[in-house]
Scaffold this active site. Sequence first.
Site, short mmCIF file in Angstrom:
data_model
loop_
_atom_site.label_atom_id
_atom_site.label_comp_id
_atom_site.label_asym_id
_atom_site.label_seq_id
_atom_site.Cartn_x
_atom_site.Cartn_y
_atom_site.Cartn_z
N LYS A 184 106.49 49.72 -11.66
CA LYS A 184 107.95 49.80 -11.88
C LYS A 184 108.64 48.85 -10.91
O LYS A 184 108.85 49.17 -9.76
CB LYS A 184 108.49 51.21 -11.70
CG LYS A 184 109.77 51.36 -12.50
CD LYS A 184 110.99 51.93 -11.85
CE LYS A 184 111.69 51.42 -10.69
NZ LYS A 184 112.69 50.36 -10.88
N GLU A 259 105.75 50.42 2.24
CA GLU A 259 106.10 49.16 2.93
C GLU A 259 107.62 49.07 2.88
O GLU A 259 108.18 48.79 1.82
CB GLU A 259 105.46 47.96 2.22
CG GLU A 259 103.94 47.97 2.20
CD GLU A 259 103.33 47.66 3.56
OE1 GLU A 259 104.07 47.37 4.51
OE2 GLU A 259 102.09 47.73 3.66
N CYS A 293 112.31 41.73 4.09
CA CYS A 293 112.01 42.85 4.99
C CYS A 293 111.65 42.34 6.38
O CYS A 293 111.93 42.96 7.39
CB CYS A 293 110.86 43.67 4.43
SG CYS A 293 109.38 42.69 4.14
N GLU A 392 119.69 47.54 8.73
CA GLU A 392 119.18 46.40 7.98
C GLU A 392 120.30 45.89 7.06
O GLU A 392 120.78 46.65 6.21
CB GLU A 392 117.96 46.82 7.14
CG GLU A 392 117.34 45.64 6.42
CD GLU A 392 116.16 46.04 5.53
OE1 GLU A 392 116.26 47.06 4.82
OE2 GLU A 392 115.14 45.33 5.55
#
Length: 498
Positions: A184, A259, A293, A392
Amino acid sequence: MTDVAFDVRERVTSIIDGESVGVSRRGVDFPIVNPASEEPNGVLREADAQEVDAAVRSARKAFETGPWPRMGADERKAIFRSMHEALHRHREELEFLDSLNTGVPISQVRAMHVARAAYNFEFFGEVLSQESGEVYTQNPNYLTYVTREPVGVGAMMAPWNAPIPLASMRVATCIAFGNTCVLKPSEYTPHSMQRMVEIFHEAGLPPGVVNLVNGRGPVTGTALVTHPEVDMVGFTGGSETGKIIMSEAGKSLKPVLLELGGKSANIVHESADLDRALDGSLIGIFSGNGQQCLAGSRILVQKSIAGEFIERFVERSRKLRIGDPLKAETEIGPLCYENHMNRVLSYADLAREEGAKLLTGGGRPEGMEQGWFVEPTAVLADDNSARICQEEIFGPFATFLVYEDLDEALRIANDSEFGLVAYLWSQDLNVTMRAARELRAGTIWVNTPIYRELRAPFGGYKQSGIGRDGARGSLEFFTEPKTVSIPLTDFPMLKMGK
Ligand code: NAD
Protein backbone atom coordinates in the site's frame (compact mmCIF):
# COMPACT_ATOMS: atom_id res chain seq x y z
CA MET A 1 8.10 22.11 -22.27
CA THR A 2 9.47 19.45 -20.00
CA ASP A 3 12.61 17.52 -20.89
CA VAL A 4 10.93 14.14 -20.68
CA ALA A 5 7.40 12.81 -21.17
CA PHE A 6 5.68 9.42 -21.17
CA ASP A 7 2.02 8.44 -21.26
CA VAL A 8 0.27 8.71 -17.93
CA ARG A 9 -2.60 6.35 -17.12
CA GLU A 10 -5.89 8.06 -16.60
CA ARG A 11 -6.91 5.67 -13.87
CA VAL A 12 -5.03 3.83 -11.13
CA THR A 13 -6.63 0.79 -9.53
CA SER A 14 -5.47 -2.15 -7.45
CA ILE A 15 -3.49 -5.05 -8.89
CA ILE A 16 -4.64 -8.35 -7.43
CA ASP A 17 -3.43 -11.78 -8.50
CA GLY A 18 -1.36 -10.17 -11.24
CA GLU A 19 -4.37 -8.39 -12.82
CA SER A 20 -5.53 -4.79 -12.71
CA VAL A 21 -8.86 -4.54 -10.94
CA GLY A 22 -11.74 -3.01 -12.91
CA VAL A 23 -13.78 -0.13 -11.60
CA SER A 24 -17.17 -0.98 -10.15
CA ARG A 25 -19.93 1.60 -9.93
CA ARG A 26 -19.46 2.12 -6.21
CA GLY A 27 -16.23 3.38 -4.68
CA VAL A 28 -14.32 6.55 -3.93
CA ASP A 29 -12.23 8.31 -6.58
CA PHE A 30 -9.52 10.93 -5.98
CA PRO A 31 -7.78 13.18 -8.47
CA ILE A 32 -4.03 12.62 -8.76
CA VAL A 33 -2.60 16.12 -8.98
CA ASN A 34 0.63 17.35 -10.54
CA PRO A 35 2.27 19.43 -7.78
CA ALA A 36 4.07 21.67 -10.28
CA SER A 37 0.96 22.73 -12.19
CA GLU A 38 -1.83 21.85 -9.72
CA GLU A 39 -3.56 20.13 -12.69
CA PRO A 40 -5.06 16.66 -12.21
CA ASN A 41 -3.30 14.00 -14.25
CA GLY A 42 -5.29 10.93 -13.34
CA VAL A 43 -7.84 9.42 -11.01
CA LEU A 44 -7.16 7.03 -8.17
CA ARG A 45 -9.82 4.51 -7.20
CA GLU A 46 -9.51 3.82 -3.50
CA ALA A 47 -9.46 0.18 -2.41
CA ASP A 48 -12.06 -0.39 0.31
CA ALA A 49 -11.97 -3.13 2.94
CA GLN A 50 -13.50 -5.65 0.52
CA GLU A 51 -10.84 -5.03 -2.11
CA VAL A 52 -8.10 -5.17 0.52
CA ASP A 53 -9.54 -8.51 1.61
CA ALA A 54 -9.31 -9.81 -1.98
CA ALA A 55 -5.68 -8.66 -2.18
CA VAL A 56 -4.76 -10.32 1.12
CA ARG A 57 -6.50 -13.54 0.06
CA SER A 58 -4.50 -13.57 -3.15
CA ALA A 59 -1.25 -13.15 -1.19
CA ARG A 60 -2.38 -15.87 1.25
CA LYS A 61 -3.15 -18.29 -1.58
CA ALA A 62 0.22 -17.58 -3.20
CA PHE A 63 1.86 -18.24 0.13
CA GLU A 64 -0.07 -21.41 1.04
CA THR A 65 -0.18 -23.13 -2.33
CA GLY A 66 1.80 -21.07 -4.86
CA PRO A 67 5.29 -21.74 -6.18
CA TRP A 68 7.04 -18.74 -4.60
CA PRO A 69 7.79 -20.00 -1.06
CA ARG A 70 8.54 -23.48 -2.40
CA MET A 71 10.96 -22.68 -5.19
CA GLY A 72 14.70 -23.14 -4.84
CA ALA A 73 16.88 -20.13 -4.09
CA ASP A 74 18.43 -20.12 -7.57
CA GLU A 75 15.04 -19.94 -9.23
CA ARG A 76 13.86 -17.12 -6.97
CA LYS A 77 17.12 -15.32 -7.49
CA ALA A 78 16.70 -15.60 -11.27
CA ILE A 79 13.29 -13.89 -11.01
CA PHE A 80 14.83 -11.14 -8.85
CA ARG A 81 17.49 -10.73 -11.53
CA SER A 82 14.79 -10.42 -14.17
CA MET A 83 12.94 -7.82 -12.03
CA HIS A 84 16.21 -5.90 -11.69
CA GLU A 85 16.69 -5.92 -15.47
CA ALA A 86 13.06 -4.97 -16.16
CA LEU A 87 13.28 -1.97 -13.83
CA HIS A 88 16.37 -0.82 -15.72
CA ARG A 89 14.63 -1.32 -19.05
CA HIS A 90 11.72 0.87 -17.94
CA ARG A 91 13.92 3.24 -16.02
CA GLU A 92 13.13 6.44 -17.90
CA GLU A 93 9.39 5.93 -17.72
CA LEU A 94 9.46 5.18 -13.99
CA GLU A 95 11.75 8.14 -13.31
CA PHE A 96 9.35 10.40 -15.19
CA LEU A 97 6.35 9.12 -13.19
CA ASP A 98 8.13 9.47 -9.82
CA SER A 99 9.20 13.02 -10.62
CA LEU A 100 5.74 13.91 -11.98
CA ASN A 101 3.93 12.70 -8.85
CA THR A 102 6.39 13.80 -6.17
CA GLY A 103 7.81 17.03 -7.61
CA VAL A 104 11.35 15.78 -6.90
CA PRO A 105 13.67 17.14 -9.64
CA ILE A 106 14.24 14.62 -12.41
CA SER A 107 18.05 14.88 -12.14
CA GLN A 108 17.82 13.67 -8.52
CA VAL A 109 15.27 10.99 -9.36
CA ARG A 110 17.66 9.76 -12.06
CA ALA A 111 20.51 9.61 -9.58
CA MET A 112 18.65 7.90 -6.76
CA HIS A 113 15.29 6.34 -7.49
CA VAL A 114 14.97 3.62 -10.13
CA ALA A 115 18.62 2.57 -10.20
CA ARG A 116 18.39 2.10 -6.45
CA ALA A 117 15.12 0.14 -6.77
CA ALA A 118 16.71 -2.15 -9.35
CA TYR A 119 19.70 -2.61 -7.07
CA ASN A 120 17.36 -3.60 -4.22
CA PHE A 121 16.39 -6.68 -6.25
CA GLU A 122 19.94 -7.43 -7.38
CA PHE A 123 21.20 -7.15 -3.82
CA PHE A 124 18.46 -9.13 -2.07
CA GLY A 125 18.61 -11.76 -4.84
CA GLU A 126 22.19 -12.28 -3.71
CA VAL A 127 21.26 -12.27 -0.02
CA LEU A 128 18.53 -14.88 -0.48
CA SER A 129 20.86 -17.13 -2.44
CA GLN A 130 23.71 -16.88 0.08
CA GLU A 131 21.64 -17.34 3.22
CA SER A 132 22.19 -20.67 4.97
CA GLY A 133 21.06 -22.13 8.25
CA GLU A 134 22.97 -22.86 11.44
CA VAL A 135 24.21 -26.18 12.81
CA TYR A 136 25.04 -26.96 16.45
CA THR A 137 27.10 -30.03 17.22
CA GLN A 138 28.55 -29.07 20.61
CA ASN A 139 26.49 -31.78 22.30
CA PRO A 140 27.87 -34.97 20.67
CA ASN A 141 24.60 -36.81 21.31
CA TYR A 142 22.53 -34.40 19.26
CA LEU A 143 22.48 -32.70 15.92
CA THR A 144 20.63 -29.41 16.14
CA TYR A 145 20.07 -27.28 13.08
CA VAL A 146 18.21 -24.08 12.40
CA THR A 147 16.39 -23.25 9.20
CA ARG A 148 14.84 -19.93 8.29
CA GLU A 149 11.31 -20.03 6.95
CA PRO A 150 9.15 -17.26 5.50
CA VAL A 151 6.71 -15.68 7.94
CA GLY A 152 3.72 -15.46 5.59
CA VAL A 153 1.81 -12.51 4.20
CA GLY A 154 3.24 -9.01 4.71
CA ALA A 155 1.45 -5.67 4.69
CA MET A 156 4.03 -3.36 3.12
CA MET A 157 3.40 0.36 3.37
CA ALA A 158 5.34 3.20 1.78
CA PRO A 159 5.39 7.02 1.84
CA TRP A 160 5.25 9.54 -1.02
CA ASN A 161 8.65 11.21 -0.84
CA ALA A 162 10.57 8.57 -2.82
CA PRO A 163 7.98 6.01 -3.93
CA ILE A 164 10.06 3.74 -6.18
CA PRO A 165 13.14 3.21 -3.96
CA LEU A 166 11.20 2.95 -0.71
CA ALA A 167 8.31 0.76 -1.89
CA SER A 168 10.72 -1.51 -3.78
CA MET A 169 12.79 -1.87 -0.61
CA ARG A 170 9.70 -2.96 1.33
CA VAL A 171 8.76 -5.45 -1.40
CA ALA A 172 12.25 -6.85 -2.08
CA THR A 173 13.08 -7.45 1.58
CA CYS A 174 9.71 -9.12 2.19
CA ILE A 175 9.44 -11.46 -0.79
CA ALA A 176 13.15 -12.38 -1.03
CA PHE A 177 12.75 -14.97 1.69
CA GLY A 178 9.56 -16.56 0.29
CA ASN A 179 6.91 -14.31 1.79
CA THR A 180 4.11 -12.78 -0.24
CA CYS A 181 2.70 -9.30 0.26
CA VAL A 182 0.20 -6.56 -0.30
CA LEU A 183 1.80 -3.19 -1.01
CA LYS A 184 0.00 0.00 0.00
CA PRO A 185 1.91 3.02 -1.25
CA SER A 186 0.94 6.62 -0.61
CA GLU A 187 -2.29 7.84 -2.14
CA TYR A 188 -0.43 10.94 -3.42
CA THR A 189 2.03 9.16 -5.72
CA PRO A 190 0.40 6.10 -7.30
CA HIS A 191 1.48 6.29 -10.96
CA SER A 192 4.97 4.81 -10.70
CA MET A 193 3.72 2.23 -8.20
CA GLN A 194 1.17 0.87 -10.66
CA ARG A 195 3.78 0.58 -13.42
CA MET A 196 6.34 -0.93 -11.04
CA VAL A 197 4.00 -3.75 -9.99
CA GLU A 198 2.99 -4.38 -13.62
CA ILE A 199 6.69 -4.56 -14.55
CA PHE A 200 7.32 -7.10 -11.75
CA HIS A 201 4.75 -9.39 -13.37
CA GLU A 202 6.10 -8.82 -16.88
CA ALA A 203 9.47 -9.92 -15.46
CA GLY A 204 8.07 -13.28 -14.38
CA LEU A 205 6.91 -12.75 -10.79
CA PRO A 206 4.12 -15.28 -10.14
CA PRO A 207 0.63 -13.79 -9.55
CA GLY A 208 -0.32 -13.11 -5.95
CA VAL A 209 3.23 -12.64 -4.66
CA VAL A 210 2.95 -8.83 -4.82
CA ASN A 211 -0.52 -7.29 -4.78
CA LEU A 212 -1.12 -3.55 -4.88
CA VAL A 213 -3.86 -1.57 -3.17
CA ASN A 214 -4.26 2.21 -3.14
CA GLY A 215 -6.06 4.64 -0.92
CA ARG A 216 -5.95 6.76 2.19
CA GLY A 217 -4.17 5.50 5.28
CA PRO A 218 -7.14 5.37 7.65
CA VAL A 219 -9.23 3.51 5.02
CA THR A 220 -7.08 1.22 2.87
CA GLY A 221 -4.10 1.21 5.24
CA THR A 222 -6.12 0.35 8.33
CA ALA A 223 -8.05 -2.40 6.50
CA LEU A 224 -4.72 -3.93 5.50
CA VAL A 225 -2.88 -3.68 8.83
CA THR A 226 -5.83 -5.10 10.79
CA HIS A 227 -6.60 -7.92 8.36
CA PRO A 228 -6.44 -11.24 10.24
CA GLU A 229 -4.62 -12.99 7.37
CA VAL A 230 -1.72 -10.50 7.46
CA ASP A 231 1.23 -11.90 9.42
CA MET A 232 3.61 -8.91 9.66
CA VAL A 233 3.77 -5.23 8.83
CA GLY A 234 6.67 -3.39 7.21
CA PHE A 235 6.10 0.36 7.29
CA THR A 236 8.06 3.35 6.01
CA GLY A 237 6.43 6.66 6.90
CA GLY A 238 5.93 9.20 9.64
CA SER A 239 6.47 8.53 13.35
CA GLU A 240 2.92 9.45 14.36
CA THR A 241 1.49 7.03 11.77
CA GLY A 242 4.02 4.45 12.91
CA LYS A 243 2.57 4.63 16.43
CA ILE A 244 -0.97 4.07 15.11
CA ILE A 245 0.18 1.15 12.98
CA MET A 246 2.10 -0.45 15.81
CA SER A 247 -0.88 -0.25 18.16
CA GLU A 248 -3.24 -1.66 15.51
CA ALA A 249 -0.81 -4.47 14.66
CA GLY A 250 -0.22 -5.09 18.36
CA LYS A 251 -3.85 -6.12 18.87
CA SER A 252 -3.08 -9.36 17.07
CA LEU A 253 0.65 -9.42 17.94
CA LYS A 254 1.80 -8.86 14.38
CA PRO A 255 5.49 -8.03 14.29
CA VAL A 256 6.26 -4.57 12.91
CA LEU A 257 9.27 -3.12 11.15
CA LEU A 258 9.08 0.67 11.33
CA GLU A 259 11.27 3.06 9.32
CA LEU A 260 10.11 6.47 10.54
CA GLY A 261 10.91 10.17 10.62
CA GLY A 262 13.93 12.17 11.68
CA LYS A 263 15.30 15.54 12.67
CA SER A 264 18.89 14.72 12.04
CA ALA A 265 21.79 16.78 13.31
CA ASN A 266 24.41 17.85 10.78
CA ILE A 267 27.46 18.87 12.85
CA VAL A 268 29.99 21.15 11.18
CA HIS A 269 33.13 21.24 13.31
CA GLU A 270 35.85 23.89 12.97
CA SER A 271 38.23 21.12 11.86
CA ALA A 272 36.06 20.36 8.79
CA ASP A 273 36.96 20.84 5.15
CA LEU A 274 34.48 23.70 4.96
CA ASP A 275 33.98 23.62 1.19
CA ARG A 276 32.96 19.98 1.30
CA ALA A 277 30.91 20.53 4.45
CA LEU A 278 29.02 23.29 2.67
CA ASP A 279 28.31 21.18 -0.42
CA GLY A 280 27.25 18.24 1.77
CA SER A 281 25.04 20.35 4.03
CA LEU A 282 23.17 21.78 1.04
CA ILE A 283 22.60 18.27 -0.34
CA GLY A 284 21.59 17.04 3.12
CA ILE A 285 18.73 19.49 3.48
CA PHE A 286 17.74 20.52 -0.05
CA SER A 287 17.90 17.33 -2.13
CA GLY A 288 14.51 15.71 -2.59
CA ASN A 289 13.07 19.20 -1.87
CA GLY A 290 14.01 18.54 1.76
CA GLN A 291 11.36 15.81 1.91
CA GLN A 292 13.63 13.07 3.17
CA CYS A 293 13.58 11.14 6.42
CA LEU A 294 17.36 11.35 6.50
CA ALA A 295 17.57 15.10 5.81
CA GLY A 296 20.27 16.92 7.76
CA SER A 297 17.71 19.47 8.90
CA ARG A 298 19.37 20.72 12.12
CA ILE A 299 22.69 22.22 11.09
CA LEU A 300 24.95 22.64 14.13
CA VAL A 301 27.91 24.95 13.38
CA GLN A 302 30.80 25.70 15.69
CA LYS A 303 30.93 29.35 16.82
CA SER A 304 34.44 29.97 15.46
CA ILE A 305 33.31 29.31 11.86
CA ALA A 306 29.57 29.98 12.12
CA GLY A 307 29.42 33.48 10.63
CA GLU A 308 31.22 32.64 7.41
CA PHE A 309 29.69 29.18 7.00
CA ILE A 310 26.11 30.39 7.42
CA GLU A 311 26.68 33.32 5.07
CA ARG A 312 28.01 31.02 2.35
CA PHE A 313 25.14 28.56 2.92
CA VAL A 314 22.56 31.33 2.56
CA GLU A 315 24.23 32.67 -0.59
CA ARG A 316 24.15 29.23 -2.22
CA SER A 317 20.56 28.58 -1.06
CA ARG A 318 19.44 31.75 -2.85
CA LYS A 319 20.99 30.51 -6.08
CA LEU A 320 19.20 27.14 -6.11
CA ARG A 321 17.22 26.76 -9.32
CA ILE A 322 13.54 26.39 -8.44
CA GLY A 323 11.20 25.22 -11.17
CA ASP A 324 9.60 22.46 -13.19
CA PRO A 325 10.86 19.19 -11.71
CA LEU A 326 10.86 17.60 -15.16
CA LYS A 327 13.52 19.99 -16.41
CA ALA A 328 17.05 18.70 -16.10
CA GLU A 329 18.47 21.92 -14.62
CA THR A 330 15.93 22.19 -11.77
CA GLU A 331 17.32 21.76 -8.26
CA ILE A 332 14.18 22.45 -6.19
CA GLY A 333 10.72 21.34 -7.31
CA PRO A 334 7.32 21.79 -5.71
CA LEU A 335 6.31 20.06 -2.49
CA CYS A 336 4.13 17.02 -2.99
CA TYR A 337 0.69 18.38 -2.07
CA GLU A 338 -0.96 21.61 -1.02
CA ASN A 339 -1.56 20.88 2.67
CA HIS A 340 2.03 19.79 3.00
CA MET A 341 3.24 23.06 1.45
CA ASN A 342 1.06 25.01 3.89
CA ARG A 343 2.40 22.98 6.78
CA VAL A 344 6.03 23.67 5.77
CA LEU A 345 5.27 27.38 5.33
CA SER A 346 3.66 27.49 8.78
CA TYR A 347 7.07 26.69 10.27
CA ALA A 348 8.42 30.00 8.91
CA ASP A 349 5.72 31.77 10.93
CA LEU A 350 6.51 29.60 13.91
CA ALA A 351 10.22 30.43 13.58
CA ARG A 352 9.37 34.14 13.83
CA GLU A 353 7.12 33.50 16.84
CA GLU A 354 9.87 31.51 18.53
CA GLY A 355 12.32 34.38 18.07
CA ALA A 356 14.48 32.64 15.49
CA LYS A 357 16.17 34.74 12.81
CA LEU A 358 14.93 34.14 9.28
CA LEU A 359 18.10 34.03 7.17
CA THR A 360 16.51 33.39 3.78
CA GLY A 361 13.29 32.14 2.18
CA GLY A 362 10.25 31.44 4.30
CA GLY A 363 7.61 31.92 1.62
CA ARG A 364 6.52 30.93 -1.86
CA PRO A 365 8.92 32.03 -4.59
CA GLU A 366 7.92 35.27 -6.25
CA GLY A 367 6.16 34.89 -9.56
CA MET A 368 5.45 31.18 -8.96
CA GLU A 369 1.87 31.26 -7.74
CA GLN A 370 1.04 28.06 -9.60
CA GLY A 371 2.48 24.92 -8.07
CA TRP A 372 3.28 24.09 -4.48
CA PHE A 373 6.75 25.63 -4.40
CA VAL A 374 8.49 26.80 -1.25
CA GLU A 375 11.65 28.90 -1.26
CA PRO A 376 14.75 27.22 0.15
CA THR A 377 14.59 28.46 3.72
CA ALA A 378 17.17 28.84 6.48
CA VAL A 379 16.63 30.07 10.02
CA LEU A 380 18.96 30.57 12.97
CA ALA A 381 17.46 29.29 16.19
CA ASP A 382 18.37 30.36 19.71
CA ASP A 383 17.86 27.11 21.46
CA ASN A 384 17.41 23.47 20.54
CA SER A 385 14.22 23.27 22.59
CA ALA A 386 12.36 25.38 19.98
CA ARG A 387 9.75 23.47 17.98
CA ILE A 388 11.62 24.29 14.72
CA CYS A 389 14.54 22.31 16.18
CA GLN A 390 12.49 19.42 17.51
CA GLU A 391 9.79 18.75 14.89
CA GLU A 392 10.28 17.15 11.51
CA ILE A 393 9.35 19.84 8.95
CA PHE A 394 10.00 17.69 5.87
CA GLY A 395 10.64 20.49 3.42
CA PRO A 396 13.44 22.74 2.15
CA PHE A 397 13.88 24.24 5.61
CA ALA A 398 17.26 24.32 7.36
CA THR A 399 17.48 25.21 11.03
CA PHE A 400 20.89 26.45 12.21
CA LEU A 401 22.17 26.30 15.78
CA VAL A 402 25.56 27.59 16.91
CA TYR A 403 27.63 25.65 19.47
CA GLU A 404 30.82 26.35 21.43
CA ASP A 405 32.55 22.98 21.63
CA LEU A 406 32.10 19.31 20.80
CA ASP A 407 30.50 18.52 24.17
CA GLU A 408 27.77 20.99 23.44
CA ALA A 409 27.35 19.81 19.83
CA LEU A 410 26.86 16.21 20.94
CA ARG A 411 24.44 17.21 23.66
CA ILE A 412 22.33 19.23 21.21
CA ALA A 413 22.49 16.51 18.55
CA ASN A 414 21.24 13.87 20.98
CA ASP A 415 18.57 16.12 22.47
CA SER A 416 15.86 14.92 20.10
CA GLU A 417 13.09 12.36 20.17
CA PHE A 418 14.41 11.13 16.81
CA GLY A 419 17.61 9.24 16.03
CA LEU A 420 17.66 8.21 12.38
CA VAL A 421 21.00 9.54 11.12
CA ALA A 422 23.62 12.13 12.10
CA TYR A 423 26.14 13.89 9.89
CA LEU A 424 29.59 15.01 11.03
CA TRP A 425 32.08 17.17 9.15
CA SER A 426 35.59 17.05 10.63
CA GLN A 427 39.13 16.21 9.55
CA ASP A 428 40.17 15.52 13.14
CA LEU A 429 40.30 11.82 13.98
CA ASN A 430 39.70 12.29 17.70
CA VAL A 431 36.65 14.44 17.06
CA THR A 432 35.35 11.95 14.52
CA MET A 433 35.80 8.88 16.67
CA ARG A 434 34.28 10.49 19.73
CA ALA A 435 31.27 11.79 17.82
CA ALA A 436 30.71 8.46 16.05
CA ARG A 437 30.68 6.77 19.46
CA GLU A 438 28.43 9.22 21.27
CA LEU A 439 25.86 10.22 18.66
CA ARG A 440 22.58 8.38 19.29
CA ALA A 441 21.47 7.57 15.75
CA GLY A 442 21.19 4.46 13.59
CA THR A 443 23.60 5.75 10.93
CA ILE A 444 26.45 8.25 11.23
CA TRP A 445 27.73 9.86 8.05
CA VAL A 446 31.22 11.32 8.45
CA ASN A 447 32.26 13.77 5.73
CA THR A 448 29.60 12.50 3.37
CA PRO A 449 25.96 13.22 2.74
CA ILE A 450 23.41 10.39 2.27
CA TYR A 451 25.23 7.16 1.54
CA ARG A 452 23.32 3.88 1.76
CA GLU A 453 25.32 0.66 2.16
CA LEU A 454 22.64 -2.02 1.79
CA ARG A 455 24.80 -4.66 3.46
CA ALA A 456 24.76 -2.64 6.68
CA PRO A 457 21.74 -2.09 8.93
CA PHE A 458 19.65 1.03 8.32
CA GLY A 459 17.03 2.20 10.78
CA GLY A 460 16.41 4.52 13.64
CA TYR A 461 17.02 4.92 17.35
CA LYS A 462 14.19 6.28 19.50
CA GLN A 463 11.11 7.47 17.58
CA SER A 464 12.83 7.04 14.22
CA GLY A 465 11.93 3.41 14.07
CA ILE A 466 12.00 -0.18 15.18
CA GLY A 467 14.10 -2.81 13.44
CA ARG A 468 16.60 -2.51 10.62
CA ASP A 469 16.64 -2.88 6.85
CA GLY A 470 19.77 -4.52 5.48
CA ALA A 471 21.04 -8.00 4.74
CA ARG A 472 20.84 -9.36 8.29
CA GLY A 473 18.10 -7.10 9.67
CA SER A 474 15.72 -7.92 6.83
CA LEU A 475 16.47 -11.63 7.04
CA GLU A 476 15.72 -11.60 10.76
CA PHE A 477 12.46 -9.71 10.42
CA PHE A 478 11.11 -11.52 7.37
CA THR A 479 11.90 -15.10 8.45
CA GLU A 480 11.04 -17.36 11.34
CA PRO A 481 13.97 -19.38 12.68
CA LYS A 482 13.06 -23.01 13.21
CA THR A 483 15.23 -25.19 15.46
CA VAL A 484 15.30 -28.93 14.84
CA SER A 485 17.04 -31.30 17.32
CA ILE A 486 17.74 -34.95 16.45
CA PRO A 487 19.45 -37.39 18.86
CA LEU A 488 22.36 -39.30 17.35
CA THR A 489 22.10 -42.21 19.79
CA ASP A 490 19.30 -44.11 21.53
CA PHE A 491 19.83 -42.27 24.77
CA PRO A 492 18.31 -43.68 27.97
CA MET A 493 14.83 -42.20 28.36
CA LEU A 494 12.82 -41.83 31.52
CA LYS A 495 10.07 -44.46 31.41
CA MET A 496 7.06 -42.76 32.89
CA GLY A 497 3.98 -44.68 34.09
CA LYS A 498 5.67 -48.05 33.95
P1 NAD B 1 2.66 8.89 6.43
O1 NAD B 1 3.01 8.28 7.72
O2 NAD B 1 1.60 9.94 6.39
O3 NAD B 1 2.19 7.79 5.37
C1 NAD B 1 2.95 6.64 5.06
C2 NAD B 1 2.00 5.56 4.59
O4 NAD B 1 1.12 5.21 5.65
C3 NAD B 1 1.10 6.00 3.43
O5 NAD B 1 0.94 4.89 2.57
C4 NAD B 1 -0.19 6.36 4.13
O6 NAD B 1 -1.32 6.26 3.29
C5 NAD B 1 -0.24 5.33 5.24
N1 NAD B 1 -1.03 5.73 6.40
C6 NAD B 1 -1.24 6.98 6.86
N2 NAD B 1 -2.05 6.95 7.95
C7 NAD B 1 -2.34 5.64 8.17
C8 NAD B 1 -3.14 4.94 9.14
N3 NAD B 1 -3.79 5.59 10.10
N4 NAD B 1 -3.23 3.60 9.07
C9 NAD B 1 -2.57 2.93 8.09
N5 NAD B 1 -1.82 3.53 7.15
C10 NAD B 1 -1.69 4.86 7.19
O7 NAD B 1 4.02 9.43 5.83
P2 NAD B 1 4.21 10.27 4.53
O8 NAD B 1 3.71 11.67 4.81
O9 NAD B 1 3.69 9.53 3.36
O10 NAD B 1 5.81 10.27 4.42
C11 NAD B 1 6.62 11.14 5.11
C12 NAD B 1 7.17 10.51 6.38
O11 NAD B 1 7.84 9.30 6.09
C13 NAD B 1 8.20 11.40 7.05
O12 NAD B 1 7.98 11.42 8.43
C14 NAD B 1 9.51 10.71 6.74
O13 NAD B 1 10.54 10.98 7.65
C15 NAD B 1 9.10 9.27 6.74
N6 NAD B 1 10.07 8.45 5.98
C16 NAD B 1 10.87 7.56 6.66
C17 NAD B 1 11.85 6.83 5.96
C18 NAD B 1 12.81 5.87 6.65
O14 NAD B 1 13.41 5.04 5.99
N7 NAD B 1 12.98 5.97 7.96
C19 NAD B 1 11.96 6.99 4.58
C20 NAD B 1 11.12 7.91 3.95
C21 NAD B 1 10.17 8.62 4.65
